[in-house]
Scaffold this motif. Structure first.
Motif, mmCIF file in Angstrom:
data_model
loop_
_atom_site.group_PDB
_atom_site.id
_atom_site.type_symbol
_atom_site.label_atom_id
_atom_site.label_comp_id
_atom_site.label_asym_id
_atom_site.label_seq_id
_atom_site.Cartn_x
_atom_site.Cartn_y
_atom_site.Cartn_z
ATOM 1 N N MET A 107 41.198 42.461 30.798
ATOM 2 C CA MET A 107 40.675 41.762 31.612
ATOM 3 C C MET A 107 40.120 42.844 32.579
ATOM 4 S SD MET A 107 42.253 39.153 34.061
ATOM 5 C CE MET A 107 43.159 37.964 33.049
ATOM 6 N N LYS A 108 38.830 42.374 33.143
ATOM 7 C CA LYS A 108 38.266 43.273 33.813
ATOM 8 C C LYS A 108 38.451 43.202 35.334
ATOM 9 C CE LYS A 108 33.786 43.552 31.247
ATOM 10 N NZ LYS A 108 34.304 42.763 29.976
ATOM 11 N N LEU A 109 38.226 44.286 36.216
ATOM 12 C CA LEU A 109 38.735 44.396 37.439
ATOM 13 C C LEU A 109 38.372 43.277 38.415
ATOM 14 C CD1 LEU A 109 40.435 46.263 38.980
ATOM 15 C CD2 LEU A 109 38.455 47.302 39.991
ATOM 16 N N TYR A 110 36.874 42.862 38.052
ATOM 17 C CA TYR A 110 36.453 41.969 38.962
ATOM 18 C C TYR A 110 37.120 40.326 38.498
ATOM 19 C CZ TYR A 110 33.481 40.205 35.076
ATOM 20 O OH TYR A 110 32.728 39.472 34.227
ATOM 21 N N GLU A 111 37.411 40.376 37.245
ATOM 22 C CA GLU A 111 38.306 39.164 36.761
ATOM 23 C C GLU A 111 39.625 38.997 37.458
ATOM 24 O OE1 GLU A 111 36.034 38.594 32.504
ATOM 25 O OE2 GLU A 111 37.824 39.886 32.696
ATOM 26 N N LEU A 112 40.372 40.055 37.610
ATOM 27 C CA LEU A 112 41.526 40.224 38.060
ATOM 28 C C LEU A 112 41.458 39.764 39.632
ATOM 29 C CD1 LEU A 112 43.225 43.364 36.532
ATOM 30 C CD2 LEU A 112 43.993 41.190 36.339
ATOM 31 N N THR A 113 40.153 40.378 40.154
ATOM 32 C CA THR A 113 39.986 40.197 41.553
ATOM 33 C C THR A 113 39.985 38.561 41.908
ATOM 34 O OG1 THR A 113 39.054 42.071 41.980
ATOM 35 C CG2 THR A 113 38.586 40.511 43.568
ATOM 36 N N ASN A 114 39.240 38.087 40.886
ATOM 37 C CA ASN A 114 38.919 36.491 41.005
ATOM 38 C C ASN A 114 40.431 35.745 40.922
ATOM 39 O OD1 ASN A 114 36.392 36.722 41.424
ATOM 40 N ND2 ASN A 114 35.709 36.345 39.398
ATOM 41 N N GLU A 115 40.878 36.228 40.131
ATOM 42 C CA GLU A 115 42.450 35.561 39.763
ATOM 43 C C GLU A 115 43.506 35.887 40.706
ATOM 44 O OE1 GLU A 115 44.249 35.599 35.943
ATOM 45 O OE2 GLU A 115 42.562 35.313 34.872
ATOM 46 N N MET A 116 43.395 37.001 41.532
ATOM 47 C CA MET A 116 44.370 37.251 42.608
ATOM 48 C C MET A 116 43.843 36.188 43.664
ATOM 49 S SD MET A 116 44.617 41.387 42.511
ATOM 50 C CE MET A 116 45.457 41.483 44.138
ATOM 51 N N ASN A 117 42.506 36.270 44.009
ATOM 52 C CA ASN A 117 42.062 35.314 44.938
ATOM 53 C C ASN A 117 42.382 33.880 44.877
ATOM 54 O OD1 ASN A 117 40.970 37.305 46.224
ATOM 55 N ND2 ASN A 117 39.145 36.968 45.547
ATOM 56 N N ASP A 118 42.462 33.469 43.346
ATOM 57 C CA ASP A 118 42.701 32.136 42.945
ATOM 58 C C ASP A 118 44.294 31.772 43.272
ATOM 59 O OD1 ASP A 118 40.292 31.471 42.466
ATOM 60 O OD2 ASP A 118 40.567 31.677 40.396
ATOM 61 N N ALA A 119 45.043 32.925 42.927
ATOM 62 C CA ALA A 119 46.560 32.839 43.228
ATOM 63 C C ALA A 119 47.016 32.819 44.590
ATOM 64 C CB ALA A 119 47.498 34.038 42.431
ATOM 65 N N ALA A 120 46.317 34.023 45.398
ATOM 66 C CA ALA A 120 46.582 33.492 46.902
ATOM 67 C C ALA A 120 46.284 32.216 47.556
ATOM 68 C CB ALA A 120 45.805 34.602 47.505
ATOM 69 N N GLU A 121 45.049 31.481 46.951
ATOM 70 C CA GLU A 121 44.700 30.172 47.445
ATOM 71 C C GLU A 121 45.915 29.304 47.162
ATOM 72 O OE1 GLU A 121 40.804 28.838 46.235
ATOM 73 O OE2 GLU A 121 39.990 30.642 47.447
ATOM 74 N N SER A 122 46.661 29.723 45.848
ATOM 75 C CA SER A 122 47.646 28.655 45.442
ATOM 76 C C SER A 122 48.848 28.854 46.124
ATOM 77 C CB SER A 122 48.012 28.902 43.740
ATOM 78 O OG SER A 122 46.902 28.609 42.957
ATOM 79 N N LEU A 123 49.225 30.296 46.530
ATOM 80 C CA LEU A 123 50.300 30.411 47.365
ATOM 81 C C LEU A 123 50.140 29.542 48.617
ATOM 82 C CD1 LEU A 123 53.016 31.921 47.653
ATOM 83 C CD2 LEU A 123 51.791 33.847 48.468
ATOM 84 N N GLU A 124 49.020 29.669 49.450
ATOM 85 C CA GLU A 124 48.625 29.159 50.754
ATOM 86 C C GLU A 124 48.869 27.664 50.439
ATOM 87 O OE1 GLU A 124 44.919 30.220 52.174
ATOM 88 O OE2 GLU A 124 45.199 32.215 51.918
ATOM 89 N N ALA A 125 48.470 27.169 49.458
ATOM 90 C CA ALA A 125 48.526 25.534 49.049
ATOM 91 C C ALA A 125 50.110 25.174 49.001
ATOM 92 C CB ALA A 125 47.853 25.168 47.848
ATOM 93 N N ALA A 126 50.920 26.300 48.458
ATOM 94 C CA ALA A 126 52.291 25.911 48.105
ATOM 95 C C ALA A 126 52.994 25.673 49.634
ATOM 96 C CB ALA A 126 52.834 26.691 47.257
ATOM 97 N N LEU A 127 52.590 26.744 50.165
ATOM 98 C CA LEU A 127 53.147 27.040 51.735
ATOM 99 C C LEU A 127 52.744 25.445 52.472
ATOM 100 C CD1 LEU A 127 52.266 30.620 52.445
ATOM 101 C CD2 LEU A 127 54.510 29.627 52.158
ATOM 102 N N ALA A 128 51.712 25.072 52.332
ATOM 103 C CA ALA A 128 51.280 23.882 53.163
ATOM 104 C C ALA A 128 51.717 22.705 52.332
ATOM 105 C CB ALA A 128 49.609 24.084 53.265
ATOM 106 N N TRP A 129 52.140 22.606 50.925
ATOM 107 C CA TRP A 129 52.400 21.334 50.226
ATOM 108 C C TRP A 129 53.234 20.304 51.069
ATOM 109 C CZ3 TRP A 129 56.911 19.624 48.132
ATOM 110 C CH2 TRP A 129 56.642 18.271 47.251
ATOM 111 N N GLU A 130 52.846 19.109 51.094
ATOM 112 C CA GLU A 130 53.572 18.015 51.474
ATOM 113 C C GLU A 130 53.490 16.890 50.348
ATOM 114 O OE1 GLU A 130 55.524 17.693 54.121
ATOM 115 O OE2 GLU A 130 55.014 19.702 54.801
#
Length: 197
Positions: A1-24
């Motif tokens: 996997m290329k570095l920019y692809e990892l960056t995109n996936e990390m950003n997606d994962a960070a958004e998922s973590l934020e969504a999990a924190l705010a989940w109701e």
């Protein structure tokens, strides 16, 4: 996997973590909490903890992969830098050698020209070379450049001169801005650079 692809996936994962924190949870018709598939959630806190754990684990894994890939890119950068420095060193050595040869060439041509002129010879033909003295096209010789420039300016002959664009002394502009002066069209900016050791 290329570095920019990892960056995109990390950003997606960070958004998922934020969504999990705010989940109701949503609720069904009976008012019981349900997941995305409509299944009833028995323990909301346990479910929330599981969502957070999955998102955090993915982010950590991607972060580790990113660090490893970034390390590989940094090694490649170091190799490129070393090659560029070696080429620059070789370039300087070749330039020096070329300049030595050019000076020797100039001296030898001048020497042969002087000696042929002293001997009164215009042409020499040998099995190794054909040598001749020719008259070059007329060229301009300026004895005193400063005096010439003054004369040209005084007598409205600017077409004889080449003017260069003024250069901005950025260090002085920076000092002026730092002293509190408002300098139109200029501002101080901070850029970033990458250090690879």
């Amino acid at each position: 996997m290329k570095l920019y692809e990892l960056t995109n996936e990390m950003n997606d994962a960070a958004e998922s973590l934020e969504a999990a924190l705010a989940w109701e949870p949503d609720t069904n018709a009976d008012g019981k909490p349900i997941d995305e598939d409509g299944n009833v959630i028995a323990n909301i806190e346990e479910y929330r903890a599981e969502l957070l754990a999955v998102s955090a684990e993915l982010l950590n894994a991607l972060s580790g992969a990113f660090d490893e890939k970034a390390g590989n890119v940094a090694v490649y950068i170091k190799n490129l830098k070393a090659e560029a420095e070696a080429l620059h060193k070789e370039e300087r050595a070749l330039k020096f050698r070329r300049q030595v040869k050019e000076r020797a060439l100039e001296r030898m041509v001048g020497y042969l020209l002087d000696e042929m002129q002293r001997a009164g010879k215009d042409k020499i033909s040998t099995p190794q070379a054909a040598i001749s003295i020719r008259n070059n096209a007329l060229s301009v010789k300026i004895d005193d450049e400063k005096s010439f420039v003054e004369w040209a300016q005084k007598n409205d002959h600017d077409e004889l001169l080449k003017f260069s664009q003024p250069e901005i002394r950025k260090t002085e502009v920076k000092n002026l801005i730092n002293s509190g002066e408002n300098v139109p069209g200029a501002s101080l900016i901070r850029t970033q650079s990458l250090i690879v050791k």
